[in-house]
Design a protein around this motif. Structure first.
Motif, PDB file in Angstrom:
ATOM      1  N   GLU A 194       1.017  -1.373   0.003  1.00  7.09           N
ATOM      2  CA  GLU A 194      -0.006   0.073  -0.001  1.00  7.09           C
ATOM      3  C   GLU A 194       1.166   1.168  -0.038  1.00  7.09           C
ATOM      4  O   GLU A 194       2.204   1.193   0.699  1.00  7.09           O
ATOM      5  N   VAL A 195       0.373   2.230  -0.679  1.00 11.99           N
ATOM      6  CA  VAL A 195       1.183   3.798  -0.711  1.00 11.99           C
ATOM      7  C   VAL A 195       0.203   4.676   0.164  1.00 11.99           C
ATOM      8  O   VAL A 195      -0.991   4.844  -0.092  1.00 11.99           O
ATOM      9  N   LEU A 196       0.697   5.446   1.140  1.00 13.67           N
ATOM     10  CA  LEU A 196       0.031   6.056   1.943  1.00 13.67           C
ATOM     11  C   LEU A 196       0.660   7.520   1.996  1.00 13.67           C
ATOM     12  O   LEU A 196       1.773   7.798   1.933  1.00 13.67           O
ATOM     13  N   GLN A 197      -0.128   8.745   2.064  1.00 14.22           N
ATOM     14  CA  GLN A 197       0.383  10.087   2.281  1.00 14.22           C
ATOM     15  C   GLN A 197       0.814  10.392   3.856  1.00 14.22           C
ATOM     16  O   GLN A 197       0.097   9.662   4.727  1.00 14.22           O
ATOM     17  N   GLY A 198       1.951  10.820   3.923  1.00 10.18           N
ATOM     18  CA  GLY A 198       2.601  11.056   5.372  1.00 10.18           C
ATOM     19  C   GLY A 198       3.766  10.433   5.867  1.00 10.18           C
ATOM     20  O   GLY A 198       4.438   9.808   4.750  1.00 10.18           O
ATOM     21  N   ASN A 199       4.172  10.576   6.905  1.00  9.23           N
ATOM     22  CA  ASN A 199       5.593   9.944   7.351  1.00  9.23           C
ATOM     23  C   ASN A 199       5.297   8.596   8.117  1.00  9.23           C
ATOM     24  O   ASN A 199       4.101   8.167   8.000  1.00  9.23           O
ATOM     25  N   PHE A 200       6.338   8.325   8.465  1.00  8.45           N
ATOM     26  CA  PHE A 200       6.182   7.093   9.558  1.00  8.45           C
ATOM     27  C   PHE A 200       5.137   7.101  10.526  1.00  8.45           C
ATOM     28  O   PHE A 200       4.210   6.035  10.690  1.00  8.45           O
ATOM     29  N   SER A 201       5.320   8.176  11.652  1.00  8.45           N
ATOM     30  CA  SER A 201       4.438   8.046  12.519  1.00  8.45           C
ATOM     31  C   SER A 201       2.862   8.100  11.910  1.00  8.45           C
ATOM     32  O   SER A 201       1.962   7.730  12.561  1.00  8.45           O
ATOM     33  N   THR A 202       2.556   9.013  10.846  1.00 11.54           N
ATOM     34  CA  THR A 202       1.348   9.111  10.357  1.00 11.54           C
ATOM     35  C   THR A 202       0.840   7.473  10.034  1.00 11.54           C
ATOM     36  O   THR A 202      -0.291   7.178  10.285  1.00 11.54           O
ATOM     37  N   GLN A 204       1.807   4.698  11.145  1.00 11.47           N
ATOM     38  CA  GLN A 204       1.795   3.853  12.272  1.00 11.47           C
ATOM     39  C   GLN A 204       0.593   4.214  13.111  1.00 11.47           C
ATOM     40  O   GLN A 204      -0.235   3.354  13.486  1.00 11.47           O
ATOM     41  N   GLU A 205       0.249   5.544  13.078  1.00 14.16           N
ATOM     42  CA  GLU A 205      -1.152   5.692  13.824  1.00 14.16           C
ATOM     43  C   GLU A 205      -2.649   5.143  12.915  1.00 14.16           C
ATOM     44  O   GLU A 205      -3.241   4.487  13.518  1.00 14.16           O
ATOM     45  N   ASP A 472      14.207  -4.386  11.040  1.00 11.22           N
ATOM     46  CA  ASP A 472      12.686  -3.726  10.676  1.00 11.22           C
ATOM     47  C   ASP A 472      12.313  -2.995  11.695  1.00 11.22           C
ATOM     48  O   ASP A 472      12.645  -3.459  13.114  1.00 11.22           O
ATOM     49  N   VAL A 473      11.470  -1.938  11.614  1.00 15.02           N
ATOM     50  CA  VAL A 473      10.990  -1.242  12.797  1.00 15.02           C
ATOM     51  C   VAL A 473      10.216  -2.230  13.586  1.00 15.02           C
ATOM     52  O   VAL A 473      10.059  -2.034  14.880  1.00 15.02           O
TER      53      VAL A 473
END
Length: 511
Positions: A194-202, A204-205, A472-473
């Motif tokens: 999937e491709v999402l707008q925003g950074n990692f924290s966005t 993750q939430e 990995d995270v």
């Protein structure tokens, strides 16, 4: 601004029965600052190599896009060449002044371009390569783990540099870096992309909310399926019982009944059987709606560790400690510190300041054979006391010695094979990897082998030297939870800011 379209991409390595990608499709913009994340072994670096045209694949990767990739390949003989000469090979279409402009932006002295590449530190090499990478502005740039092995200051410089850029895909497990420099995230999930707008924290939430919703929906469907199955079972039993009354009856007990009631009983049975079929169809619909709800949920298993209590509070103590390989050029001087039980001490300092050498000195001082210290080449002056009989579990930066299967490795190192493999499964290493040669593992998978080895080794003190490079995270968060729960005594070198802030009790900085 152009689009990069990936359609029905399928790829597997030669000789492997498992597809790395299967019918994968997604679209991205070449002007994005795109972070690429996913579990170790999910194919992040493989995807970059597919973009670079290194492998044949099934499907289509389309778009008027030229790619270039960090890090550039450097051979042993290249270390003796000037950085400027290597740059002309890495990116022959750019002029030297364009690279010098980028060097200024990344805080490097232009003089470094005219030194042998091997004389540059890891941080300097990374910055030179990034300057060359960004020297032209007509490419989609692929950046694979740029902060591995970099100290805190070098990471900050790289982060600030990438913040000012765009048009790249960044593979990184550094949450602080991903948050600072990305505006979109491409996620290699367990079963989808999937491709999402925003950074990692966005991301993750959103991920946590989506996972919570999926779990709730899954539970709702499970309960509904249970109710429907119970109702179907009751109706089926009623139908069978009712059908059995069609033939044979006691005229004294049922004087009102006669042969004509058989058709009534048959109709009633048919109605009940129809109800059963209706329940079964509803069950099938519920199962279909439940199918796939949990396919991309990250189930982070709880890890365990077996720290041993030592009979004294202080495990390591140093006073006015100086280390060197050349007596005329000490790594550091007059270092004083102690490590007590329950502390998690992070060694910090610039690359080359002596963090790993200090760890080696501690390991040598704890060894039974004092002659090993003399053979190591490390000159020690001042006091360095390691508690007698201290058991240490050590993770080295180096993974090059790993070879053979996991079972062979367990037997050779005296590990409990079943426990070792179980911990690796908890760290999300697939069972298919168990019989493969570790030389074919990704760097992240190799690191997990070392982490699993350390976790199942009972110790008073755990010394980990850059354990999270390539990890990995999800596994990083898993290890954070473990450390906070069991509170082992640790001495660590690790540059992940989030990890250090979460689990560290104290920093020891070497100047």
């Amino acid at each position: 601004m152009a689009r990069l379209q990936v359609s029905d991409l399928t790829f597997s390595y030669e000789g492997s029965g498992d597809n790395v990608f299967e019918d994968v499709s997604f679209s991205i913009d070449t002007s994005w600052k795109l972070g690429l994340i996913g579990r170790n072994g999910k194919g992040k670096t493989t995807l970059l190599n597919l973009f670079m045209g290194k492998y044949e694949y099934v499907g289509n990767i389309s778009g008027s896009t030229v790619f270039d990739c960090f890090p550039y390949a450097v051979s042993g003989s290249d270390l003796n060449k000037k950085a400027a000469d290597l740059a002309s090979v890495w990116k022959p279409q750019v002029e030297e002044w364009q690279i010098l402009v980028q060097l200024g932006q990344i805080g490097m002295d232009p003089e470094c371009m005219y030194r042998p590449f091997g004389t540059l530190s890891y941080g300097e090499r990374t910055r030179v390569m990034l300057a060359v990478l960004f020297a032209s502005d007509d490419e989609m740039l692929l950046i694979d783990e740029p902060t591995n092995h970099l100290d805190k200051d070098a990471r900050e410089i790289v982060k600030e540099y990438l913040e000012s850029k765009k048009g790249f895909i960044l593979v990184s497990h550094d949450r602080d870096l991903l948050d600072a420099v990305t505006d979109h995230i491409l996620v290699l999930n367990r079963s989808s992309i999937e491709v999402l707008q925003g950074n990692f924290s966005t991301w993750q939430e959103n991920k946590e909310r989506a996972d919570a919703f999926a779990r709730a929906e899954n539970e709702k469907h499970i309960k509904e399926i249970g109710k429907l199955k119970a109702a179907a079972d009751r109706s089926d039993r009623w139908a069978i019982k009712n059908e059995n009354t069609k033939i044979g009856f006691d005229p004294l007990k049922e004087p009102e009944r006669n042969i004509s009631t058989r058709s009534y009983i048959g109709a009633k049975t048919k109605k009940m059987q129809s109800r059963v079929k209706s329940y079964e169809k509803r069950i099938d619909r519920e199962i279909a709606q439940k199918e796939g709800l949990l396919k991309d949920i990250e189930q982070i298993a709880d890890l365990k560790i077996g720290p041993i209590k030592y009979h004294k509070d202080t495990l390591i103590e140093a006073k006015d400690l100086t280390l060197s390989y050349d007596p005329g050029a000490p790594l550091f001087t007059d270092l004083t510190f102690h490590i007590r039980q329950g502390e998690r001490v992070f060694l910090t300092g610039r690359n080359g300041c002596g963090k790993t050498s200090l760890i080696k000195a501690i390991l040598l001082r704890s060894a039974e054979d004092p002659g090993e210290a003399e053979d190591s080449g490390i000159n020690v002056s001042g006091e360095l006391r390691v508690a007698s009989g201290l058991k240490i579990s050590y993770i080295n930066q180096d993974t090059s010695f790993l070879k053979g299967t996991l079972r062979e490795y367990a037997n050779a190192t005296g590990l409990n094979e079943s426990l070792f493999l179980a911990v690796l499964r908890q760290l999300d290493l697939e069972r298919e990897q168990f019989d493969k040669d570790m030389r074919d593992f990704s760097e992240g998978q190799k690191k997990k082998v070392l982490i699993a080895t350390s976790l199942i080794t009972p110790a008073h003190l755990y010394i980990w030297d850059e354990p999270l490079n390539y990890i990995d995270v999800f596994s990083r968060m898993q290890i954070e939870k473990l450390i906070l729960q069991y509170k082992p005594t640790m001495l660590l070198v690790e540059h992940d800011v989030r990890f250090r802030e979460k689990v560290g009790t104290r920093e020891l900085t070497i100047f």
